[in-house]
Design a protein around this motif. Structure first.
Motif, PDB file in Angstrom:
ATOM      1  N   ASN A  95      14.290  -0.355  -2.914  1.00  0.00           N
ATOM      2  CA  ASN A  95      13.482  -0.610  -1.717  1.00  0.00           C
ATOM      3  C   ASN A  95      14.223  -0.319  -0.412  1.00  0.00           C
ATOM      4  O   ASN A  95      13.588  -0.206   0.644  1.00  0.00           O
ATOM      5  CB  ASN A  95      12.966  -2.049  -1.715  1.00  0.00           C
ATOM      6  CG  ASN A  95      14.089  -3.072  -1.664  1.00  0.00           C
ATOM      7  OD1 ASN A  95      15.160  -2.841  -2.200  1.00  0.00           O
ATOM      8  ND2 ASN A  95      13.845  -4.193  -1.020  1.00  0.00           N
ATOM      9  N   LEU A 120       9.914   4.262  -4.553  1.00  0.00           N
ATOM     10  CA  LEU A 120       8.930   3.367  -5.147  1.00  0.00           C
ATOM     11  C   LEU A 120       7.533   3.977  -5.169  1.00  0.00           C
ATOM     12  O   LEU A 120       6.567   3.327  -5.558  1.00  0.00           O
ATOM     13  CB  LEU A 120       8.907   2.039  -4.388  1.00  0.00           C
ATOM     14  CG  LEU A 120      10.230   1.273  -4.368  1.00  0.00           C
ATOM     15  CD1 LEU A 120      10.081  -0.015  -3.578  1.00  0.00           C
ATOM     16  CD2 LEU A 120      10.736   0.983  -5.774  1.00  0.00           C
ATOM     17  N   LYS A 217      -0.734  -1.315  -5.365  1.00  0.00           N
ATOM     18  CA  LYS A 217       0.653  -1.785  -5.425  1.00  0.00           C
ATOM     19  C   LYS A 217       0.842  -2.647  -6.660  1.00  0.00           C
ATOM     20  O   LYS A 217       0.107  -3.616  -6.874  1.00  0.00           O
ATOM     21  CB  LYS A 217       1.018  -2.576  -4.171  1.00  0.00           C
ATOM     22  CG  LYS A 217       2.476  -3.046  -4.160  1.00  0.00           C
ATOM     23  CD  LYS A 217       2.811  -3.762  -2.864  1.00  0.00           C
ATOM     24  CE  LYS A 217       4.263  -4.233  -2.855  1.00  0.00           C
ATOM     25  NZ  LYS A 217       4.618  -4.918  -1.585  1.00  0.00           N
ATOM     26  N   ASP A 219       3.448  -5.025  -8.332  1.00  0.00           N
ATOM     27  CA  ASP A 219       4.664  -5.778  -8.024  1.00  0.00           C
ATOM     28  C   ASP A 219       5.340  -6.265  -9.306  1.00  0.00           C
ATOM     29  O   ASP A 219       5.494  -7.467  -9.542  1.00  0.00           O
ATOM     30  CB  ASP A 219       4.328  -6.951  -7.103  1.00  0.00           C
ATOM     31  CG  ASP A 219       5.588  -7.624  -6.553  1.00  0.00           C
ATOM     32  OD1 ASP A 219       6.638  -6.955  -6.482  1.00  0.00           O
ATOM     33  OD2 ASP A 219       5.505  -8.811  -6.198  1.00  0.00           O
ATOM     34  N   THR A 350       7.000  -1.664  -7.465  1.00  0.00           N
ATOM     35  CA  THR A 350       8.216  -2.270  -6.914  1.00  0.00           C
ATOM     36  C   THR A 350       9.360  -2.329  -7.914  1.00  0.00           C
ATOM     37  O   THR A 350      10.531  -2.428  -7.533  1.00  0.00           O
ATOM     38  CB  THR A 350       7.939  -3.694  -6.416  1.00  0.00           C
ATOM     39  OG1 THR A 350       7.604  -4.535  -7.541  1.00  0.00           O
ATOM     40  CG2 THR A 350       6.810  -3.702  -5.407  1.00  0.00           C
ATOM     41  N   TYR A 357      14.892  -6.392  -8.409  1.00  0.00           N
ATOM     42  CA  TYR A 357      14.132  -5.169  -8.287  1.00  0.00           C
ATOM     43  C   TYR A 357      14.972  -3.985  -8.731  1.00  0.00           C
ATOM     44  O   TYR A 357      16.191  -3.976  -8.584  1.00  0.00           O
ATOM     45  CB  TYR A 357      13.673  -4.956  -6.842  1.00  0.00           C
ATOM     46  CG  TYR A 357      12.629  -5.952  -6.377  1.00  0.00           C
ATOM     47  CD1 TYR A 357      11.260  -5.655  -6.470  1.00  0.00           C
ATOM     48  CD2 TYR A 357      12.998  -7.179  -5.867  1.00  0.00           C
ATOM     49  CE1 TYR A 357      10.305  -6.575  -6.054  1.00  0.00           C
ATOM     50  CE2 TYR A 357      12.060  -8.110  -5.442  1.00  0.00           C
ATOM     51  CZ  TYR A 357      10.706  -7.799  -5.547  1.00  0.00           C
ATOM     52  OH  TYR A 357       9.767  -8.700  -5.142  1.00  0.00           O
TER      53      TYR A 357
END
Length: 358
Positions: A95, A120, A217, A219, A350, A357
């Motif tokens: 990220n 990502l 998205k 996650d 993510t 992550y």
């Protein structure tokens, strides 16, 4: 800046993992050791580990002492502004990679070795590579199998025509986390097929949370159970849940297998019974420089000589990334076959696994 003192170019290390000692002699096949950035840099005749940066002060102390690194930083911007490196190595969370890479590009860095994954989303990956291209900055992706000489030996034999054309490549690496582990395999797909453009994908994934095909998205880091990927040149690759870390290249008249993640090459050919591949020749991988070291040295030489990279291209990095997101697009549709046009460039994953992550 390229420092030609002692015929070496200076390299500044960034990140959380690049200085970690991962050398495991006798526990990994030939061509893997050293795995870590710092160890590979120290062993190279073209590179000089001049500075390191990490937000963890204790790690900085530990590894600056271990590798005799004279300059230590807690902020990557300070390292880049003060040291003015020609090459940096980045091993940190995905990220923040775009921010670091773009800052480095804008401040004169000409070579970047970065751990997978690069972004990502496909858009993020494309943006990073386009920015690097504008300034003639070389980007090398940390998928080290691409640099291992034995993998090149297998690829050259498979593409030699001796056993006909490649029909299918099967990867037996078990069920894998998408961003934490699978970039190594999708990179090998572009490597062994000699193709960067995907045509069709069908895949099954396990998601921790509920999603729809319109989810923008994700996650988490999905587990990839299996996938079938057809490239534009017609070669199909299969990612299976089978264990063993084997790669089987199916040709017209033989099967060439990389067994044990690079321990040896097994060549299955016809001998007595037509249509039955009952003859096996085994070739053990010879000791060599590690894939990490080969990729870093290729980067150094490209910067020093202002030439193209030999081991990886921007198209291959983007191709491997596109396959990753195509796998998820199909997984969101329970394995429906999709073509490349349905792979969304703005889909964000993510890579969250537990509290960390990718």
């Amino acid at each position: 800046m390229v420092n030609m003192i002692k015929q070496k170019t200076e390299i500044k290390g960034l990140g959380r993992m690049g200085a970690e000692t991962t050398e495991r002699l006798g526990k990994l096949p030939n061509g893997y050791n050293p795995v870590s950035h710092a160890e590979a840099i120290k062993k190279s005749p073209y590179l000089n580990l001049h500075a390191i940066c990490d937000i963890n002060t204790e790690k900085n102390k530990k590894f600056s002492k271990k590798y005799s690194v004279p300059n230590v930083y807690n902020n990557y911007k300070d390292l880049i502004k003060i040291e003015k490196p020609s090459i940096i190595s980045i091993a940190t969370r995905t990220n923040i990679k775009e921010e670091i890479i773009n800052y480095a590009i804008n401040h004169g860095v000409k070579g970047i070795y970065v751990e997978k994954p690069l972004g990502l989303s496909i858009n993020q990956c494309e943006s990073i590579l386009n920015n690097a291209k504008k300034t003639n900055t070389h980007v090398v992706y940390g998928t080290q199998r691409r640099g291992i000489p034995f993998f090149h030996e297998v690829k050259n034999l498979a593409h030699s025509g001796k056993f006909g054309n490649i029909q299918n490549i099967t990867f037996e690496y078990g069920q894998s986390l998408l961003l934490w582990s699978l970039p190594h395999i999708t990179d090998l797909i572009t490597f062994f097929t000699n193709c960067s453009n995907v045509k069709y994908i069908s895949a099954l994934c396990n998601f921790k949370n509920k999603h729809t095909p319109k989810t923008s998205k994700i996650d988490e880091d999905p587990i990839v159970k299996s996938a079938t990927i057809t490239m534009n040149n017609g070669i199909t690759s299969c990612i299976t849940p089978g264990i063993g870390r084997n790669i089987r290249i199916h040709l017209d008249h033989a099967i060439i297998s990389i067994t044990g993640d690079g321990y040896c090459m097994d060549i299955f050919t016809e001998r007595e019974y037509k249509g039955r591949l009952n003859h096996i020749e085994r070739i053990i991988a010879k000791p060599s420089k590690s894939g990490t070291q080969k990729l870093l040295e290729d980067l150094a030489l490209a910067v020093i000589n202002n030439t193209k990279l030999s081991y990886v291209s921007n198209d291959e990095i983007l191709g491997g990334t596109t396959i990753l997101f195509g796998i998820v697009e199909s997984g969101l549709r329970n394995g429906t076959i999709i073509n490349y046009k349905r792979i969304r460039k703005d889909l964000v994953i993510t890579g969250k696994y537990g509290e960390l992550y990718a």
